[in-house]
Design a protein around this motif. Structure first.
Motif, PDB file in Angstrom:
ATOM      1  N   ASP A  87      14.195  10.228  14.324  1.00 25.46           N
ATOM      2  CA  ASP A  87      13.014  10.847  14.932  1.00 25.46           C
ATOM      3  C   ASP A  87      12.728  12.226  14.354  1.00 25.46           C
ATOM      4  OD1 ASP A  87      12.684   8.609  16.472  1.00 25.46           O
ATOM      5  OD2 ASP A  87      13.895   9.397  18.131  1.00 25.46           O
ATOM      6  N   ASP A  88      13.762  12.927  13.880  1.00 29.66           N
ATOM      7  CA  ASP A  88      13.549  14.256  13.312  1.00 29.66           C
ATOM      8  C   ASP A  88      13.124  14.194  11.834  1.00 29.66           C
ATOM      9  OD1 ASP A  88      15.900  13.417  12.178  1.00 29.66           O
ATOM     10  OD2 ASP A  88      17.085  15.159  12.775  1.00 29.66           O
ATOM     11  N   GLY A  89      12.939  12.984  11.281  1.00 29.73           N
ATOM     12  CA  GLY A  89      12.476  12.820   9.905  1.00 29.73           C
ATOM     13  C   GLY A  89      13.587  12.693   8.870  1.00 29.73           C
ATOM     14  N   GLU A  90      14.839  12.762   9.297  1.00 31.67           N
ATOM     15  CA  GLU A  90      15.960  12.696   8.365  1.00 31.67           C
ATOM     16  C   GLU A  90      16.309  11.230   8.056  1.00 31.67           C
ATOM     17  OE1 GLU A  90      20.579  14.205   7.958  1.00 31.67           O
ATOM     18  OE2 GLU A  90      19.478  14.572   9.800  1.00 31.67           O
ATOM     19  N   LEU A  91      16.574  10.953   6.782  1.00 32.77           N
ATOM     20  CA  LEU A  91      17.034   9.635   6.356  1.00 32.77           C
ATOM     21  C   LEU A  91      18.553   9.668   6.244  1.00 32.77           C
ATOM     22  CD1 LEU A  91      14.643   8.517   3.486  1.00 32.77           C
ATOM     23  CD2 LEU A  91      14.952   7.420   5.674  1.00 32.77           C
ATOM     24  N   ARG A  92      19.224   8.731   6.895  1.00 30.68           N
ATOM     25  CA  ARG A  92      20.684   8.635   6.799  1.00 30.68           C
ATOM     26  C   ARG A  92      21.039   7.228   6.357  1.00 30.68           C
ATOM     27  NH1 ARG A  92      21.500  11.144  12.578  1.00 30.68           N
ATOM     28  NH2 ARG A  92      20.741  13.224  12.153  1.00 30.68           N
ATOM     29  N   THR A  93      21.905   7.134   5.364  1.00 29.60           N
ATOM     30  CA  THR A  93      22.294   5.835   4.840  1.00 29.60           C
ATOM     31  C   THR A  93      23.194   5.100   5.823  1.00 29.60           C
ATOM     32  OG1 THR A  93      23.242   4.670   2.956  1.00 29.60           O
ATOM     33  CG2 THR A  93      24.305   6.721   3.578  1.00 29.60           C
ATOM     34  N   VAL A  94      23.155   3.768   5.778  1.00 33.58           N
ATOM     35  CA  VAL A  94      24.021   2.957   6.627  1.00 33.58           C
ATOM     36  C   VAL A  94      25.083   2.239   5.794  1.00 33.58           C
ATOM     37  CG1 VAL A  94      22.281   2.633   8.401  1.00 33.58           C
ATOM     38  CG2 VAL A  94      22.460   0.964   6.564  1.00 33.58           C
ATOM     39  N   ASN A  95      25.089   2.467   4.484  1.00 33.85           N
ATOM     40  CA  ASN A  95      26.049   1.802   3.593  1.00 33.85           C
ATOM     41  C   ASN A  95      27.185   2.742   3.232  1.00 33.85           C
ATOM     42  OD1 ASN A  95      24.555  -0.637   3.361  1.00 33.85           O
ATOM     43  ND2 ASN A  95      23.149   0.420   2.001  1.00 33.85           N
ATOM     44  N   GLY A  96      28.364   2.176   3.110  1.00 39.98           N
ATOM     45  CA  GLY A  96      29.533   2.959   2.741  1.00 39.98           C
ATOM     46  C   GLY A  96      29.698   3.057   1.233  1.00 39.98           C
ATOM     47  N   LEU A  97      30.616   3.902   0.804  1.00 44.09           N
ATOM     48  CA  LEU A  97      30.864   4.109  -0.620  1.00 44.09           C
ATOM     49  C   LEU A  97      31.500   2.894  -1.285  1.00 44.09           C
ATOM     50  CD1 LEU A  97      32.076   7.808  -0.638  1.00 44.09           C
ATOM     51  CD2 LEU A  97      29.868   6.894  -1.353  1.00 44.09           C
ATOM     52  N   THR A  98      32.320   2.141  -0.538  1.00 38.35           N
ATOM     53  CA  THR A  98      33.011   0.994  -1.137  1.00 38.35           C
ATOM     54  C   THR A  98      32.022  -0.075  -1.576  1.00 38.35           C
ATOM     55  OG1 THR A  98      34.907   1.430   0.278  1.00 38.35           O
ATOM     56  CG2 THR A  98      34.791  -0.727  -0.766  1.00 38.35           C
ATOM     57  N   SER A  99      31.066  -0.396  -0.743  1.00 39.14           N
ATOM     58  CA  SER A  99      30.096  -1.431  -1.116  1.00 39.14           C
ATOM     59  C   SER A  99      29.196  -0.963  -2.254  1.00 39.14           C
ATOM     60  CB  SER A  99      29.271  -1.857   0.091  1.00 39.14           C
ATOM     61  OG  SER A  99      28.689  -0.738   0.713  1.00 39.14           O
ATOM     62  N   LYS A 100      28.852   0.314  -2.277  1.00 40.80           N
ATOM     63  CA  LYS A 100      28.070   0.843  -3.395  1.00 40.80           C
ATOM     64  C   LYS A 100      28.882   0.801  -4.684  1.00 40.80           C
ATOM     65  CE  LYS A 100      25.223   3.965  -0.697  1.00 40.80           C
ATOM     66  NZ  LYS A 100      24.851   5.355  -0.450  1.00 40.80           N
ATOM     67  N   PHE A 101      30.181   1.089  -4.608  1.00 39.21           N
ATOM     68  CA  PHE A 101      31.041   1.023  -5.783  1.00 39.21           C
ATOM     69  C   PHE A 101      31.130  -0.403  -6.320  1.00 39.21           C
ATOM     70  CE2 PHE A 101      35.191   0.167  -7.664  1.00 39.21           C
ATOM     71  CZ  PHE A 101      35.142   1.028  -8.748  1.00 39.21           C
ATOM     72  N   VAL A 102      31.241  -1.380  -5.432  1.00 42.20           N
ATOM     73  CA  VAL A 102      31.300  -2.785  -5.859  1.00 42.20           C
ATOM     74  C   VAL A 102      30.013  -3.150  -6.592  1.00 42.20           C
ATOM     75  CG1 VAL A 102      31.340  -5.170  -5.032  1.00 42.20           C
ATOM     76  CG2 VAL A 102      32.928  -3.518  -4.091  1.00 42.20           C
ATOM     77  N   PHE A 103      28.860  -2.724  -6.065  1.00 40.17           N
ATOM     78  CA  PHE A 103      27.598  -3.016  -6.742  1.00 40.17           C
ATOM     79  C   PHE A 103      27.567  -2.388  -8.131  1.00 40.17           C
ATOM     80  CE2 PHE A 103      23.441  -1.473  -8.050  1.00 40.17           C
ATOM     81  CZ  PHE A 103      22.790  -2.676  -8.226  1.00 40.17           C
ATOM     82  N   TRP A 104      27.884  -1.100  -8.229  1.00 36.70           N
ATOM     83  CA  TRP A 104      27.767  -0.422  -9.520  1.00 36.70           C
ATOM     84  C   TRP A 104      28.800  -0.937 -10.528  1.00 36.70           C
ATOM     85  CZ3 TRP A 104      23.463   1.400 -10.901  1.00 36.70           C
ATOM     86  CH2 TRP A 104      22.613   1.979  -9.990  1.00 36.70           C
ATOM     87  N   ALA A 105      29.984  -1.309 -10.076  1.00 40.01           N
ATOM     88  CA  ALA A 105      30.977  -1.891 -10.990  1.00 40.01           C
ATOM     89  C   ALA A 105      30.498  -3.242 -11.521  1.00 40.01           C
ATOM     90  CB  ALA A 105      32.318  -2.035 -10.285  1.00 40.01           C
ATOM     91  N   ALA A 106      29.961  -4.074 -10.643  1.00 37.91           N
ATOM     92  CA  ALA A 106      29.455  -5.384 -11.074  1.00 37.91           C
ATOM     93  C   ALA A 106      28.230  -5.215 -11.965  1.00 37.91           C
ATOM     94  CB  ALA A 106      29.119  -6.240  -9.856  1.00 37.91           C
ATOM     95  N   ALA A 110      28.015  -6.419 -15.815  1.00 35.65           N
ATOM     96  CA  ALA A 110      26.978  -7.368 -16.232  1.00 35.65           C
ATOM     97  C   ALA A 110      26.143  -6.816 -17.393  1.00 35.65           C
ATOM     98  CB  ALA A 110      26.073  -7.710 -15.053  1.00 35.65           C
ATOM     99  N   LEU A 111      26.015  -5.510 -17.505  1.00 28.98           N
ATOM    100  CA  LEU A 111      25.311  -4.923 -18.641  1.00 28.98           C
ATOM    101  C   LEU A 111      26.203  -4.801 -19.874  1.00 28.98           C
ATOM    102  CD1 LEU A 111      23.211  -2.038 -17.054  1.00 28.98           C
ATOM    103  CD2 LEU A 111      22.420  -4.264 -17.841  1.00 28.98           C
ATOM    104  N   ALA A 112      27.499  -4.591 -19.679  1.00 28.06           N
ATOM    105  CA  ALA A 112      28.401  -4.376 -20.806  1.00 28.06           C
ATOM    106  C   ALA A 112      28.737  -5.665 -21.555  1.00 28.06           C
ATOM    107  CB  ALA A 112      29.688  -3.714 -20.317  1.00 28.06           C
ATOM    108  N   VAL A 113      28.850  -6.777 -20.857  1.00 30.72           N
ATOM    109  CA  VAL A 113      29.264  -8.031 -21.496  1.00 30.72           C
ATOM    110  C   VAL A 113      28.246  -8.510 -22.534  1.00 30.72           C
ATOM    111  CG1 VAL A 113      29.777 -10.464 -21.080  1.00 30.72           C
ATOM    112  CG2 VAL A 113      30.815  -8.722 -19.654  1.00 30.72           C
ATOM    113  N   PRO A 114      26.936  -8.544 -22.247  1.00 34.45           N
ATOM    114  CA  PRO A 114      26.009  -8.933 -23.315  1.00 34.45           C
ATOM    115  C   PRO A 114      26.035  -7.977 -24.505  1.00 34.45           C
ATOM    116  CG  PRO A 114      24.931  -9.110 -21.205  1.00 34.45           C
ATOM    117  CD  PRO A 114      26.244  -8.435 -20.969  1.00 34.45           C
ATOM    118  N   GLY A 115      26.264  -6.695 -24.241  1.00 35.24           N
ATOM    119  CA  GLY A 115      26.405  -5.739 -25.349  1.00 35.24           C
ATOM    120  C   GLY A 115      27.607  -6.062 -26.213  1.00 35.24           C
ATOM    121  N   ALA A 116      28.715  -6.411 -25.572  1.00 34.49           N
ATOM    122  CA  ALA A 116      29.911  -6.795 -26.326  1.00 34.49           C
ATOM    123  C   ALA A 116      29.674  -8.079 -27.112  1.00 34.49           C
ATOM    124  CB  ALA A 116      31.096  -6.967 -25.376  1.00 34.49           C
TER     125      ALA A 116
END
Length: 124
Positions: A87-106, A110-116
């Motif tokens: 209500d005060d206009g602030e955005l707060r995330t609901v996702n934790g760091l572990t799930s974000k890390f899993v996404f960025w690692a995957a 997925a980008l590195a393998v076609p390059g290899a």
């Protein structure tokens, strides 16, 4: 119209990258494990990214949404994240760091393998 859009998105996300990497694998004679790693990492990134971006949305039971009593849910598709707009206009995330890390690692894998695969194709 919605089903056509969904079919186009599935084609763009799953079929085209898989076909291109499959073709590159055959052309460069890359081991099958590289294709398996690409497919597993790519599909993991898509599934986890979808879950991250939709986590704040109320589905069957609106009371179970993390934003139920605090504000409105807001989704961001890339980089995937969900927020509660308070209500005060602030955005707060609901996702934790572990799930974000899993996404960025995957996603990175997925980008590195076609390059290899491409580097291996050039060296042959």
């Amino acid at each position: 119209m919605k089903s056509l859009l969904l079919l186009t998105a599935l084609l763009a996300v799953f079929a085209i990258p898989t076909a291109l990497v499959w073709w590159l694998r055959r052309r460069a004679q890359v081991p099958s494990w590289m294709l398996s790693v690409f497919l597993l990492a790519g599909w993991t990134a898509v599934v986890v990214g979808g879950a991250l971006s939709q986590r704040a949305q109320p589905f069957l039971f609106p009371e179970t949404s993390p934003c139920h009593s605090t504000g409105a849910p807001v989704s961001q598709y890339f980089p995937p994240d969900s927020f509660c707009l308070h209500d005060d206009g602030e955005l707060r995330t609901v996702n934790g760091l572990t799930s974000k890390f899993v996404f960025w690692a995957a996603f990175g894998t997925a980008l590195a393998v076609p390059g290899a695969m491409a580097i291996r194709a050039v060296r042959r």
